[in-house]
Design an enzyme around this catalytic site. Structure first.
Site, mmCIF file in Angstrom:
data_model
loop_
_atom_site.group_PDB
_atom_site.id
_atom_site.type_symbol
_atom_site.label_atom_id
_atom_site.label_comp_id
_atom_site.label_asym_id
_atom_site.label_seq_id
_atom_site.Cartn_x
_atom_site.Cartn_y
_atom_site.Cartn_z
ATOM 1 N N GLY A 9 0.809 -1.330 -0.125
ATOM 2 C CA GLY A 9 -0.106 0.023 0.095
ATOM 3 C C GLY A 9 0.809 1.274 0.000
ATOM 4 N NE ARG A 13 -5.421 7.440 4.704
ATOM 5 C CZ ARG A 13 -6.495 6.580 5.359
ATOM 6 N NH1 ARG A 13 -7.120 7.268 6.325
ATOM 7 N NH2 ARG A 13 -6.211 5.593 4.992
ATOM 8 C CD GLN A 82 -0.593 -4.920 -5.133
ATOM 9 O OE1 GLN A 82 -0.169 -4.458 -4.170
ATOM 10 N NE2 GLN A 82 -1.921 -5.108 -5.318
ATOM 11 N N GLY A 87 -5.470 -3.318 -5.208
ATOM 12 C CA GLY A 87 -6.289 -3.867 -4.036
ATOM 13 C C GLY A 87 -5.740 -5.023 -3.202
ATOM 14 C CG ASN A 237 -4.495 3.964 7.791
ATOM 15 O OD1 ASN A 237 -4.229 3.010 6.894
ATOM 16 N ND2 ASN A 237 -5.503 3.246 8.682
ATOM 17 C CE1 TYR A 375 37.517 10.616 21.445
ATOM 18 C CE2 TYR A 375 39.580 11.304 21.017
ATOM 19 C CZ TYR A 375 38.378 10.389 20.535
ATOM 20 O OH TYR A 375 38.556 9.549 19.807
HETATM 21 C C1 UD1 Z 1 -8.358 -3.218 5.170
HETATM 22 C C2 UD1 Z 1 -9.882 -4.217 4.641
HETATM 23 C C3 UD1 Z 1 -11.058 -3.738 5.581
HETATM 24 C C4 UD1 Z 1 -10.402 -3.899 7.276
HETATM 25 C C5 UD1 Z 1 -9.223 -3.009 7.363
HETATM 26 C C6 UD1 Z 1 -8.616 -3.274 8.774
HETATM 27 C C7 UD1 Z 1 -9.873 -4.607 2.483
HETATM 28 C C8 UD1 Z 1 -10.376 -4.042 1.154
HETATM 29 N N1 UD1 Z 1 -10.327 -3.841 3.414
HETATM 30 O O1 UD1 Z 1 -9.032 -1.961 4.936
HETATM 31 O O2 UD1 Z 1 -12.179 -4.658 5.640
HETATM 32 O O3 UD1 Z 1 -11.504 -3.377 8.015
HETATM 33 O O4 UD1 Z 1 -8.150 -3.580 6.509
HETATM 34 O O5 UD1 Z 1 -7.326 -2.692 9.117
HETATM 35 O O6 UD1 Z 1 -8.894 -5.263 2.380
HETATM 36 N N2 UD1 Z 1 -2.336 -3.507 0.334
HETATM 37 C C9 UD1 Z 1 -1.575 -4.127 -0.890
HETATM 38 N N3 UD1 Z 1 -1.890 -3.509 -2.022
HETATM 39 C C10 UD1 Z 1 -3.001 -2.819 -2.563
HETATM 40 C C11 UD1 Z 1 -4.024 -2.532 -1.520
HETATM 41 C C12 UD1 Z 1 -3.789 -2.753 -0.035
HETATM 42 O O7 UD1 Z 1 -0.578 -4.499 -0.398
HETATM 43 O O8 UD1 Z 1 -3.162 -2.716 -3.566
HETATM 44 C C13 UD1 Z 1 -2.052 -3.594 1.525
HETATM 45 C C14 UD1 Z 1 -1.960 -2.415 2.368
HETATM 46 O O9 UD1 Z 1 -0.399 -2.265 2.301
HETATM 47 C C15 UD1 Z 1 -2.429 -2.989 3.706
HETATM 48 C C16 UD1 Z 1 -3.465 -3.698 3.614
HETATM 49 O O10 UD1 Z 1 -3.255 -4.460 2.171
HETATM 50 O O11 UD1 Z 1 -1.479 -3.513 4.585
HETATM 51 C C17 UD1 Z 1 -4.700 -3.416 3.795
HETATM 52 O O12 UD1 Z 1 -5.014 -2.397 2.786
HETATM 53 P P1 UD1 Z 1 -5.475 -0.821 3.256
HETATM 54 O O13 UD1 Z 1 -5.638 0.076 1.903
HETATM 55 O O14 UD1 Z 1 -4.817 -0.324 4.252
HETATM 56 O O15 UD1 Z 1 -6.920 -1.232 3.370
HETATM 57 P P2 UD1 Z 1 -7.899 -0.794 4.573
HETATM 58 O O16 UD1 Z 1 -8.747 0.355 3.992
HETATM 59 O O17 UD1 Z 1 -7.308 -0.365 5.933
HETATM 60 MG MG MG Z 2 -5.209 0.012 6.496
#
Ligand code: UD1
Ligand code: MG
Length: 470
Positions: A9, A13, A82, A87, A237, A375
């Protein structure tokens, strides 16, 4: 068992040039906390593997993972890239090869790289809940569920699906049970469901939580393990969440030390990193930072504002307002206030170091002292040596470093410059203000300073002359 950590991710933020998961919490990167939790949750009866999904731009994360892997002594850690952030479900797909290498019935645990404080015991319990089923998901009752995926259950209470915040209808927003972002699946079931994910949702992403719905629709069963502690499943975040969690973890660590018989006077304003060890009856005063692999013995007093990193400190030491890094200190040593003890320093029992003394790669034998303004670098100092105020080892000529040796019981007068390489024999005395460029023999007196001249009555003459000047 296979562990997958999702960390590709963006972390927008955080407003940062470095990947979110490398920001530190109580001295350890967020990702480091998650990796350590995975390692501690390893199933002892089986081979365990770990896959970390990151973005190809995250070279710093690659370096960190490689370093962690080496230090943890693990072989089976792989990095999956990735390239497009499509997602969390898509991120898991990047580890598909690793999933397909699992045996039938093997468990796959999935953790979010931005949820640092999940306890290994919780992951293990979740794996137990998933046994014989398609999977299990960790949930928490969150009075402030905004932003999290919500858990939908059927009338019998079984989990049916998870719906993300942006896909909820206004009345569904009141559901308080949320997805913590930690899952365990049976490997084949996960692989099968991943192939069926779509991105027909408000964000146009491949959501990992959709696997739950896919499995349940196909007569799979997914359990939910609900925990009470929102800190355990808090995500990072932004920097506000970062410092909030930092504080909470700092307090937890400090309260653990209180329970172990260490007095941490001000738990709010003391940082003790997670790998530090401290003996019973030691007192840690406010505003200390104790970091890295530091080990502190019993009955020590660590005075306020001390920063101690990667040091070992014996029993009964007193350290006051000092900086220490990479030093080894025996029992009953006194340091400070305002001393700087650097890498490679070794101090024997009863050594005493006072204010504004800097030591680098220097050893001092039992009972030796350097009390003020010195020193001492690249020096080997024997037992019971007194280093006078303002003594400097001149160990550097602009190109190379040179050693200084000082024998047992030697006495170095104040304001001495020891121009290295040089050695001072056992029991020798060096007169104050000397610049020593040649070796001094055992038991010799060395004086290397201008001869004193005395002119009787001359001071009064000068005074009179100055008074008359306009
Ligand atoms: C996610 C969950 C949500 C949960 C929350 C808990 C999803 C869609 N939703 O939301 O149900 O309540 O975590 O903290 O998963 N990531 C990737 N590649 C991507 C997108 C995300 O590696 O393309 C990783 C992020 O780095 C992170 C994790 O997946 O570690 C979750 O992604 P994030 O975007 O933080 O999802 P949340 O909105 O927190
Ligand atoms: Mg998250």
């Amino acid at each position: 068992m296979l562990f997958i950590v999702l960390a590709a991710g963006f972390g927008k933020r955080m407003k940062s040039n470095r990947p979110k998961v490398l920001h530190k919490l109580v001295g350890k990167p967020i990702l480091g906390w998650v990796l350590c939790a995975c390692q501690k949750a390893f199933d002892p009866g089986q081979p365990n593997r770990l896959a970390v999904v990151i973005h190809p731009d995250m070279q710093e994360a690659v370096d960190y993972i490689e370093g962690w892997k080496k230090e943890a002594g693990l072989e089976n850690v792989e990095i999956c890239f990735q390239r497009e952030r499509l997602g969390s479900g898509h991120a898991v797909l990047m580890a598909k090869e690793a999933i397909d290498r699992c045996e039938k019935g093997e468990s796959v645990a999935i953790l979010s790289g931005d949820v640092p404080f999940v306890r290994p015991e919780t992951v293990r319990e979740l794996a137990l809940c998933a046994k014989e089923l398609s999977g299990a998901v960790l949930t928490v009752d969150n009075p402030n569920p905004h932003g999290y995926g919500r858990i939908f259950r059927d009338p019998q209470g079984h989990v049916e699906r998870i719906v993300e915040e942006k896909d909820l209808s206004p009345e569904q927003r009141s559901i308080r049970e949320v997805n913590a972002g930690v899952y365990v699946f049976e490997a084949r079931a996960l692989s099968w469901a991943l192939d069926r994910l779509d991105n027909h949702n408000a964000q146009g992403e491949y959501y990992l939580p959709q696997t739950v719905e896919i499995l349940v629709r196909n007569r799979g069963k997914v359990a939910a393990l609900t925990i009470n502690d929102p800190v355990e499943v808090s995500g990072v975040n932004d920097r506000c969440q970062l410092v909030t969690l930092d504080r909470l973890m700092r307090l937890r660590i400090n309260h653990r030390w209180l329970a172990e018989g260490v007095t941490v006077i001000d738990p709010e304003n003391t940082t003790i990193e997670s790998d530090v060890q401290i003996g019973m009856d030691t007192i840690i005063q406010p505003y200390c930072f104790i970091a890295g692999k530091t080990v502190i013995g019993k009955d020590c007093v660590i005075g306020p504002f001390s920063q101690i990193t990667d040091c070992s400190i014996g029993d009964g030491c007193e350290i006051d307002r000092s900086h220490m890094r990479g030093a080894k200190v025996s029992k009953r040593v006194r340091i400070g206030p305002f001393a700087r003890i650097r890498e490679g320093t070794e101090l024997s029992e009863g050594v005493s170091i006072g204010d504004f003394v800097e030591l680098k790669k220097t050893s001092m034998g039992v009972g030796s002292k350097a009390h003020h303004l010195s020193y001492l670098g690249d020096a080997t100092i024997g037992e019971n040596v007194n280093i006078g105020a303002g003594t400097i080892t001149c160990n550097y000529d602009g190109y190379h470093k040179y050693p200084t040796q000082i024998g047992n019981n030697a006495f170095i007068g104040s304001n001495t410059a020891l121009v290295a390489p040089v050695s001072i024999g056992e029991g020798a005395i060096v007169g104050a203000g000397s610049v020593i460029v040649e070796n001094v023999e055992k038991d010799a007196l060395a004086l290397a300073r201008g001869q004193q001249i005395q002119k009787p009555g001359r001071a009064a003459v000068i005074r009179e002359r100055n008074k008359k000047r306009p």
